[in-house]
Design an enzyme around this catalytic site. Sequence first.
Site, PDB file in Angstrom:
ATOM      1  N   GLU A 100       9.687   1.037  10.857  1.00  0.00           N
ATOM      2  CA  GLU A 100      10.734   2.042  10.655  1.00  0.00           C
ATOM      3  C   GLU A 100      10.043   3.392  10.782  1.00  0.00           C
ATOM      4  O   GLU A 100       9.273   3.788   9.909  1.00  0.00           O
ATOM      5  CB  GLU A 100      11.372   1.830   9.282  1.00  0.00           C
ATOM      6  CG  GLU A 100      12.765   2.419   9.192  1.00  0.00           C
ATOM      7  CD  GLU A 100      12.740   3.857   8.699  1.00  0.00           C
ATOM      8  OE1 GLU A 100      12.652   4.764   9.578  1.00  0.00           O
ATOM      9  OE2 GLU A 100      12.792   4.078   7.486  1.00  0.00           O
TER      10      GLU A 100
ATOM     11  N   LYS B 148       0.874  -1.186   0.000  1.00  0.00           N
ATOM     12  CA  LYS B 148       0.000   0.000   0.000  1.00  0.00           C
ATOM     13  C   LYS B 148       0.910   1.234   0.000  1.00  0.00           C
ATOM     14  O   LYS B 148       1.552   1.548   0.999  1.00  0.00           O
ATOM     15  CB  LYS B 148      -0.864  -0.015   1.266  1.00  0.00           C
ATOM     16  CG  LYS B 148      -2.192   0.690   1.147  1.00  0.00           C
ATOM     17  CD  LYS B 148      -2.151   2.180   0.965  1.00  0.00           C
ATOM     18  CE  LYS B 148      -1.909   2.968   2.232  1.00  0.00           C
ATOM     19  NZ  LYS B 148      -1.751   4.421   1.949  1.00  0.00           N
TER      20      LYS B 148
ATOM     21  N   GLU C 121       9.610  15.668  15.379  1.00  0.00           N
ATOM     22  CA  GLU C 121      10.077  15.519  14.001  1.00  0.00           C
ATOM     23  C   GLU C 121       9.321  16.538  13.132  1.00  0.00           C
ATOM     24  O   GLU C 121       8.109  16.428  12.964  1.00  0.00           O
ATOM     25  CB  GLU C 121       9.762  14.093  13.537  1.00  0.00           C
ATOM     26  CG  GLU C 121      10.338  13.762  12.193  1.00  0.00           C
ATOM     27  CD  GLU C 121      10.045  12.330  11.772  1.00  0.00           C
ATOM     28  OE1 GLU C 121       8.896  11.886  11.919  1.00  0.00           O
ATOM     29  OE2 GLU C 121      10.976  11.670  11.279  1.00  0.00           O
TER      30      GLU C 121
ATOM     31  N   CYS D 226      13.505  10.537   7.393  1.00  0.00           N
ATOM     32  CA  CYS D 226      13.373  10.089   8.787  1.00  0.00           C
ATOM     33  C   CYS D 226      14.695  10.180   9.537  1.00  0.00           C
ATOM     34  O   CYS D 226      14.720  10.426  10.730  1.00  0.00           O
ATOM     35  CB  CYS D 226      12.812   8.678   8.838  1.00  0.00           C
ATOM     36  SG  CYS D 226      13.644   7.560   7.726  1.00  0.00           S
TER      37      CYS D 226
HETATM   38  P1  NDP Z   1       1.743   8.175   8.047  1.00  0.00           P
HETATM   39  O1  NDP Z   1       2.456   7.387   9.073  1.00  0.00           O
HETATM   40  O2  NDP Z   1       0.310   8.481   8.265  1.00  0.00           O
HETATM   41  O3  NDP Z   1       1.830   7.449   6.621  1.00  0.00           O
HETATM   42  C1  NDP Z   1       2.648   6.358   6.293  1.00  0.00           C
HETATM   43  C2  NDP Z   1       1.845   5.290   5.574  1.00  0.00           C
HETATM   44  O4  NDP Z   1       0.906   4.692   6.462  1.00  0.00           O
HETATM   45  C3  NDP Z   1       1.008   5.824   4.413  1.00  0.00           C
HETATM   46  O5  NDP Z   1       0.956   4.867   3.392  1.00  0.00           O
HETATM   47  C4  NDP Z   1      -0.339   6.018   5.073  1.00  0.00           C
HETATM   48  O6  NDP Z   1      -1.406   6.099   4.173  1.00  0.00           O
HETATM   49  C5  NDP Z   1      -0.415   4.768   5.931  1.00  0.00           C
HETATM   50  N1  NDP Z   1      -1.369   4.834   7.020  1.00  0.00           N
HETATM   51  C6  NDP Z   1      -1.937   5.932   7.596  1.00  0.00           C
HETATM   52  N2  NDP Z   1      -2.759   5.559   8.601  1.00  0.00           N
HETATM   53  C7  NDP Z   1      -2.723   4.207   8.660  1.00  0.00           C
HETATM   54  C8  NDP Z   1      -3.359   3.228   9.490  1.00  0.00           C
HETATM   55  N3  NDP Z   1      -4.180   3.577  10.461  1.00  0.00           N
HETATM   56  N4  NDP Z   1      -3.085   1.930   9.267  1.00  0.00           N
HETATM   57  C9  NDP Z   1      -2.231   1.558   8.304  1.00  0.00           C
HETATM   58  N5  NDP Z   1      -1.615   2.431   7.474  1.00  0.00           N
HETATM   59  C10 NDP Z   1      -1.843   3.743   7.659  1.00  0.00           C
HETATM   60  O7  NDP Z   1       2.545   9.503   7.791  1.00  0.00           O
HETATM   61  P2  NDP Z   1       1.964  10.891   7.261  1.00  0.00           P
HETATM   62  O8  NDP Z   1       1.954  10.817   5.802  1.00  0.00           O
HETATM   63  O9  NDP Z   1       0.669  11.232   7.923  1.00  0.00           O
HETATM   64  O10 NDP Z   1       3.058  11.897   7.805  1.00  0.00           O
HETATM   65  C11 NDP Z   1       2.929  12.409   9.133  1.00  0.00           C
HETATM   66  C12 NDP Z   1       4.289  12.529   9.788  1.00  0.00           C
HETATM   67  O11 NDP Z   1       4.882  11.249   9.874  1.00  0.00           O
HETATM   68  C13 NDP Z   1       5.293  13.374   9.019  1.00  0.00           C
HETATM   69  O12 NDP Z   1       5.153  14.711   9.294  1.00  0.00           O
HETATM   70  C14 NDP Z   1       6.593  12.816   9.514  1.00  0.00           C
HETATM   71  O13 NDP Z   1       6.934  13.432  10.746  1.00  0.00           O
HETATM   72  C15 NDP Z   1       6.278  11.356   9.757  1.00  0.00           C
HETATM   73  N6  NDP Z   1       6.725  10.497   8.646  1.00  0.00           N
HETATM   74  C16 NDP Z   1       7.810   9.726   8.842  1.00  0.00           C
HETATM   75  C17 NDP Z   1       8.291   8.943   7.816  1.00  0.00           C
HETATM   76  C18 NDP Z   1       9.492   8.091   7.989  1.00  0.00           C
HETATM   77  O14 NDP Z   1      10.121   7.751   6.994  1.00  0.00           O
HETATM   78  N7  NDP Z   1       9.816   7.684   9.184  1.00  0.00           N
HETATM   79  C19 NDP Z   1       7.667   8.935   6.502  1.00  0.00           C
HETATM   80  C20 NDP Z   1       6.470   9.731   6.408  1.00  0.00           C
HETATM   81  C21 NDP Z   1       6.050  10.487   7.456  1.00  0.00           C
HETATM   82  P3  NDP Z   1      -1.771   7.575   3.627  1.00  0.00           P
HETATM   83  O15 NDP Z   1      -0.628   8.081   2.874  1.00  0.00           O
HETATM   84  O16 NDP Z   1      -2.917   7.347   2.768  1.00  0.00           O
HETATM   85  O17 NDP Z   1      -2.111   8.394   4.830  1.00  0.00           O
END
Ligand code: NDP
Length: 479
Positions: A257, A183, A388, A291
Amino acid sequence: MDKWEYSESIESDSIVSIQAKYGHFIDGKFSTPNSKNYLKTVSPSTEEVLASISIGNEKDVDKAVNAAKEGFKRWSKTPPSERAKYLYKLARLIQERSREFAVLESMDGGKPIKESRDFDLPQVAANFFYFAGWADKLDISWGTKEMKPYGVVGQIIPWNFPLLMLAWKVAPALATGNTVVLKPAETTPLTALLFAELCEEVDLPKGVFNLVTGDGTTGAELVNHEGISKIAFTGSTSVGKYIQNAVGERDIGLTLELGGKAANIVYNDAALDQAVEGVVNGIFFNQGHVCCAGSRLLLQEDIHDEFINKLEKRMQTLRVGNPLDKNTDIGAINSKEQLEKITSLVNEGVNDGGELFQIECELPSTGYWYKPSLFTNVQPSYNIAREEIFGPVLTTLTFRTPEEAVEIANNTEYGLSAGIWTEKGSKILWTADRLDAGVIWANTFNKFDPSSPFGGYKESGFGREGGRHGLLSYLKVRS
Ligand code: NDP
């Protein structure tokens, strides 16, 4: 120093062909979704709608998991050297179509073309080559009797390195005989959809790689599906915690991660100009949507003023703008939501008392943009020093002794990465030994290799991706 005059050098987007609407890739082909709900993926640099993407529902996820289950019966029995051939083919095709992927990644996600072209895509291909090489060496590598794949792996990836996160997850999972339901993030699904086309092109057996697009609800359906044997997730710590709770009572594998708030420690004996370059790369690479970004600069007190002076001058030379311009250093912020989050955290930092420096530059009138920013005069208790931000914003703290540097560096709930800048090898080893971080760079930052395990301590998650250790995340070991 004034900026040099330059002419725009725009990478053509004519190589990319985007469909108006996409279905899911299930059982070796694209199919019409059960869900009638769609979301629009937009270019964050122009706000232009690029395509409509299905928001996969329970039935779509169920269909994909069932296809992956059937696929697993055959794929797990396929001789490892045959599995490797498919991965090698995918790696070569990715290289062949690398410009197309790079342009698409920059259009959908906003990152500068010089990064998608010179970093993301070479790394994506390298990961497929690397894990292809492991496929037929699993049994002899650990001296154990049996290495068994989990089965169907649910993989949920974020928007900051869309295709690279796919590669980090899909390549080791397939090399080890698992099948996948992936996904991608809702703001950046296009390169994953193009990757699915490559799977068709190499005749990857049915059900081995399945892709269900959607939002968080789709991700949650995948997490909660009983046919899943392992979840691999990269994203925010809050969603990571939700997933950990959701699978807590089930006998399935899990790797997370998550976020980071890395310290980039600069001692007073470091080569300062090189350290400035490393600090700039550490936080402004990929707009700071990283990250493991070096988002907390820890400066030894007696070099603070000199270093900040050099850093501000260097920041002023960064070019912010069109991601498809080959001169661009800082592209667009990935989404409106992320821009709002960055803006709100920076405002909070100013209200708390932090001193904010932002470069002077003109931002495009459409799209989502944020000026490279630097905070000084920050207390460790401020939110900008703890949360973050995930944007082009660097927070500076100072220290007097190595012991104090370590204490401040470890004073965070995260533990993903860190950087150390000094000319003394012994100081590097002393410091690295005391830092709670899964990845530590010395006199460099943000360097990656498929053979090097990556992952965090504390709330940055658990499990490793990359290297031999990354393979273990996809295998059950029996002796
Ligand atoms: P999320 O953790 O929401 O998104 C990561 C993935 O998880 C996306 O594919 C998202 O779908 C999916 N997801 C969201 N909610 C659920 C759920 N309940 N169950 C399973 N999968 C889910 O990150 P965000 O995009 O909201 O970013 C928010 C913050 O997270 C950022 O500001 C940053 O601080 C952090 N972040 C950290 C990352 C890293 O590499 N460690 C990467 C991205 C974000 P969808 O995109 O449709 O929401």
